[in-house]
Design a protein around this motif. Structure first.
Motif, PDB file in Angstrom:
ATOM      1  N   ALA A 144       0.834  -1.206   0.000  1.00 58.51           N
ATOM      2  CA  ALA A 144       0.000   0.000   0.000  1.00 58.51           C
ATOM      3  C   ALA A 144       0.868   1.255   0.000  1.00 58.51           C
ATOM      4  N   CYS A 145       0.458   2.227  -0.782  1.00 57.56           N
ATOM      5  CA  CYS A 145       1.167   3.506  -0.805  1.00 57.56           C
ATOM      6  C   CYS A 145       0.855   4.314   0.458  1.00 57.56           C
ATOM      7  N   ASP A 146       1.715   5.258   0.755  1.00 58.34           N
ATOM      8  CA  ASP A 146       1.551   6.042   1.987  1.00 58.34           C
ATOM      9  C   ASP A 146       0.251   6.835   2.000  1.00 58.34           C
ATOM     10  N   ALA A 147      -0.184   7.309   0.843  1.00 56.77           N
ATOM     11  CA  ALA A 147      -1.408   8.111   0.795  1.00 56.77           C
ATOM     12  C   ALA A 147      -2.632   7.282   1.153  1.00 56.77           C
ATOM     13  N   ALA A 148      -2.645   6.014   0.754  1.00 55.73           N
ATOM     14  CA  ALA A 148      -3.766   5.138   1.104  1.00 55.73           C
ATOM     15  C   ALA A 148      -3.804   4.903   2.602  1.00 55.73           C
ATOM     16  N   ILE A 149      -2.644   4.626   3.178  1.00 48.35           N
ATOM     17  CA  ILE A 149      -2.563   4.368   4.621  1.00 48.35           C
ATOM     18  C   ILE A 149      -2.992   5.607   5.405  1.00 48.35           C
ATOM     19  N   ALA A 150      -2.493   6.764   4.993  1.00 48.29           N
ATOM     20  CA  ALA A 150      -2.801   8.008   5.696  1.00 48.29           C
ATOM     21  C   ALA A 150      -4.286   8.348   5.601  1.00 48.29           C
ATOM     22  N   PHE A 178      -3.635  -2.611  -6.866  1.00 45.37           N
ATOM     23  CA  PHE A 178      -2.954  -1.419  -7.388  1.00 45.37           C
ATOM     24  C   PHE A 178      -2.727  -0.399  -6.282  1.00 45.37           C
ATOM     25  N   PHE A 179      -2.053  -0.891  -5.194  1.00 45.69           N
ATOM     26  CA  PHE A 179      -1.417  -0.031  -4.194  1.00 45.69           C
ATOM     27  C   PHE A 179      -2.370   0.540  -3.156  1.00 45.69           C
ATOM     28  N   GLY A 180      -3.596  -0.017  -3.076  1.00 46.22           N
ATOM     29  CA  GLY A 180      -4.574   0.476  -2.128  1.00 46.22           C
ATOM     30  C   GLY A 180      -5.012  -0.588  -1.145  1.00 46.22           C
ATOM     31  N   PRO A 181      -6.157  -0.372  -0.501  1.00 43.10           N
ATOM     32  CA  PRO A 181      -6.671  -1.297   0.510  1.00 43.10           C
ATOM     33  C   PRO A 181      -7.460  -2.437  -0.115  1.00 43.10           C
TER      34      PRO A 181
END
Length: 404
Positions: free
Chosen positions: A31-37, A222-225
């Motif tokens: 997961a990319c940082d923006a998704a986590i945040a 694709f890098f998300g949840p």
């Protein structure tokens, strides 16, 4: 276009700080940082169910609307055509049941032997329930491809639906989906349902250009949840199974029950990350859709270079057979192989001991592995690249394989 900003990209993925090589992307990316945040922010600031007059509910409604709009821009769609769900499999079962209300004994549907079972089993089960005939689209084991001629031969006046995969999760084949959908329209009145789980992370997606009726994908690829997304063409009105107070608007009819709003927040963050990538590679992109196209274009080019490097290296490993397309033409960077004298699970363990993460088995592509006569042999070893991987990681994998 500027060089691909790999260092900046990798800095956006906290998990990449581990001393590990993540080649498990076809089963789920990091997961990319923006998704986590975005997920953390939604839960930290206060969450609520939808439809209330108080602040947290109003904010949740706004978040959900923004997430639908963001996914629509990624797919080249409209927000009302997007439905979120727990995963692609659950959404596909929901659609299959809804459509089957209108199907009768003797009707036909077509599925392929190349696909993940999530785009096979739901259709087999409704065919069994309704007394329908199933037509199978086979593929060539030597190339990992099915042909449009074979597809055309399956179509007729009784065909109600054709289920196709945009890209194979087992072999990496990128299928001619737009041509296939046009062929279905020209030769039948059937609907088309596209599993785009493995294509959306790697290539530009444009549902209008594809010409399908339904398309499903998975943000966690694709890098998300861990979410599922369904696109349904405007104008369709299947009778979804749902609670009576639930709405019946466009694709939203398939959003049964309370959704994961934190998951939708994560998807919104993911799209924001991809927008950022688009800005890095094309500062002239002047809309979200344009920035997303720029991001995916750059990722495709970068991944092709990585794939070429890996294919060339695999060719030097004694006894190794790469299954599926032999080059990066019409494929995504998912590579499955066998090595004489070694079972795929033992290879995966050998790599895991060296902190290289890859999958082994059938990956739920049970028809494909049966067609390749590999089920009894433990299946395949699968290596999946994405745009946060590096040439150095490819070389590390090749070096580990040489020490078997």
């Amino acid at each position: 276009m500027p060089d691909f900003p790999i260092a900046a990209v990798r800095a956006r993925f906290p998990a990449l700080s581990r001393d590990a090589v993540f080649f498990d992307a076809p089963g789920g990316t990091q997961a990319c940082d923006a998704a986590i945040a975005a997920m953390t922010d939604h839960l930290t600031r206060g969450t609520a169910n939808a439809g209330g007059p108080f602040a947290t509910s109003v904010e949740t409604d706004r978040l959900s609307a923004d997430a639908h709009a963001a996914m629509a821009d990624l797919l080249g769609a409209r927000p009302e055509e997007i439905a979120f769900g727990p995963n692609m499999t659950s959404l596909t079962f929901a659609v299959s049941r809804a459509l089957a209300r209108e199907w009768d004994a003797g009707d036909e549907l077509a599925v392929t032997r190349l696909d993940h079972d999530a785009n096979v089993a739901p259709w087999l089960q409704v065919a069994e329930d309704r007394g329908m005939t199933v037509r199978w689209l086979d593929f060539d084991p030597a190339t990992g491809r099915w042909s449009l001629d074979d597809l055309e031969a399956l179509l007729g006046s009784k065909t109600k639906l054709v289920a196709l995969g945009a890209a194979s999760n087992a072999l990496g084949t990128l299928n001619p989906i737009a041509e296939a959908c046009a062929l279905v329209r020209a030769n039948s009145e059937a609907l088309t349902y596209v599993d785009a789980v493995q294509s959306v992370p790697h290539v530009i997606t444009d549902v209008a250009a594809i010409g399908c009726d339904f398309l499903a994908c998975s943000p966690y690829k694709f890098f998300g949840p861990r979410q599922g997304v369904l696109w349904m063409r405007s104008g369709l009105s299947p009778r979804a199974y749902k609670v009576r107070p639930a709405g019946d608007e466009a694709a939203h009819r398939f959003e049964t029950g309370t959704p994961s709003f934190e998951g939708q927040a994560g998807v919104l963050g993911t799209i924001g990350y991809l927008e950022w990538l688009g800005e890095q590679v094309d500062p002239t992109a002047n809309s979200r859709r344009a920035r997303l196209i720029a991001a995916m274009t750059a990722a495709t080019v970068y991944e092709r270079d990585l794939g070429d490097r890996l294919i060339a290296g695999l060719a030097t490993i004694p006894g190794l057979r790469l299954w599926g397309p032999p080059t990066m033409d019409a494929r995504v960077p998912t590579f499955s192989f066998t090595i004489d004298g070694y079972g795929p699970h033992s290879i995966a363990k050998h790599l895991a001991d060296r902190n290289i993460f890859a999958w082994a088995g059938h990956f739920y592509a049970v028809e494909a592995l049966d067609r390749l006569a590999l089920v009894d042999k433990g299946g395949l070893l699968r290596v999946g690249l994405c745009h946060y991987n590096t040439a150095e990681e490819v070389d590390r994998l090749l070096g580990a394989l040489r020490t078997l």
